[in-house]
Design a protein around this motif. Structure first.
Motif, short mmCIF file in Angstrom:
data_model
loop_
_atom_site.label_atom_id
_atom_site.label_comp_id
_atom_site.label_asym_id
_atom_site.label_seq_id
_atom_site.Cartn_x
_atom_site.Cartn_y
_atom_site.Cartn_z
N ARG A 111 38.68 21.63 21.15
CA ARG A 111 39.71 22.09 20.21
C ARG A 111 39.21 21.85 18.79
O ARG A 111 38.86 20.72 18.43
N MET A 153 43.29 30.45 32.07
CA MET A 153 43.21 30.57 30.61
C MET A 153 44.57 30.27 29.97
O MET A 153 44.62 29.61 28.93
N LEU A 163 34.32 35.32 27.09
CA LEU A 163 33.25 34.78 27.93
C LEU A 163 33.71 34.59 29.37
O LEU A 163 32.96 34.83 30.32
N CYS A 164 34.96 34.18 29.53
CA CYS A 164 35.52 33.99 30.88
C CYS A 164 35.58 35.31 31.63
O CYS A 164 35.17 35.40 32.79
N ALA A 189 38.69 30.27 18.62
CA ALA A 189 37.96 29.57 19.69
C ALA A 189 38.43 30.03 21.07
O ALA A 189 37.61 30.30 21.96
N LEU A 190 39.74 30.13 21.24
CA LEU A 190 40.27 30.55 22.53
C LEU A 190 39.97 32.02 22.80
O LEU A 190 39.68 32.40 23.94
N CYS A 199 45.63 33.91 20.95
CA CYS A 199 44.67 34.85 20.36
C CYS A 199 45.23 35.58 19.15
O CYS A 199 44.47 36.02 18.29
N PRO A 210 32.90 29.65 31.97
CA PRO A 210 32.37 28.77 30.91
C PRO A 210 33.31 27.59 30.68
O PRO A 210 34.53 27.70 30.90
N TRP A 228 36.38 32.27 23.92
CA TRP A 228 36.26 31.72 25.28
C TRP A 228 36.84 32.69 26.30
O TRP A 228 36.26 32.89 27.37
N ARG A 229 37.95 33.32 25.96
CA ARG A 229 38.56 34.31 26.85
C ARG A 229 37.57 35.43 27.18
O ARG A 229 37.42 35.81 28.34
N VAL A 245 35.72 24.91 28.96
CA VAL A 245 36.77 25.03 27.94
C VAL A 245 36.18 24.52 26.62
O VAL A 245 35.54 23.47 26.58
N PRO A 246 36.39 25.28 25.55
CA PRO A 246 35.85 24.82 24.26
C PRO A 246 36.57 23.57 23.76
O PRO A 246 37.71 23.31 24.15
#
Length: 105
Positions: free
Chosen positions: A101, A26, A66-67, A59-60, A42, A96, A63-64, A98-99
């Motif tokens: 950007r 991450m 979800l990871c 977004a990050l 974040c 998951p 994603w964090r 990477v989203p």
């Protein structure tokens, strides 16, 4: 990790290795977006002064979460089922994607 699971020393060490690897993964993604690390990225999620940074941080941050959920689910399932522990590479591969950007105009 599920606090109700009885973990062997080997399971605990493996979980710690996986956690460090997930964090590095991450951080690497956040760095590819020009942040120092995931934690720094974040901090922008709730800062509206620069909409681009806020969108990237949000977004990050999502994603964090979800990871970590995917990582712990995989580790908990294998420990509870008594199946072989996944390799660190398998854990990273199961995260998951990477989203994209965000682009804010």
């Amino acid at each position: 990790m599920d606090p109700h699971l009885m973990l062997s020393r080997a399971d605990k060490l493996h979980a710690e290795r996986c956690e460090r690897s997930v964090q590095r993964h991450m951080d690497t993604v956040a760095q590819s977006w020009s942040y120092d690390d995931m934690r720094a990225a974040c901090t922008y999620a709730d800062e509206p002064a620069v909409p681009q940074f806020q969108a990237e941080g949000a977004a990050l941050r999502a994603w964090r979460s979800l990871c970590w959920a995917a990582c712990y689910q995989m580790l908990n399932q294998t420990i509870a089922a008594g199946t072989p522990r996944p390799s660190v590479e398998e854990v990273i591969a199961a995260l998951p994607p990477v989203p994209s950007r965000p682009e804010v105009s």
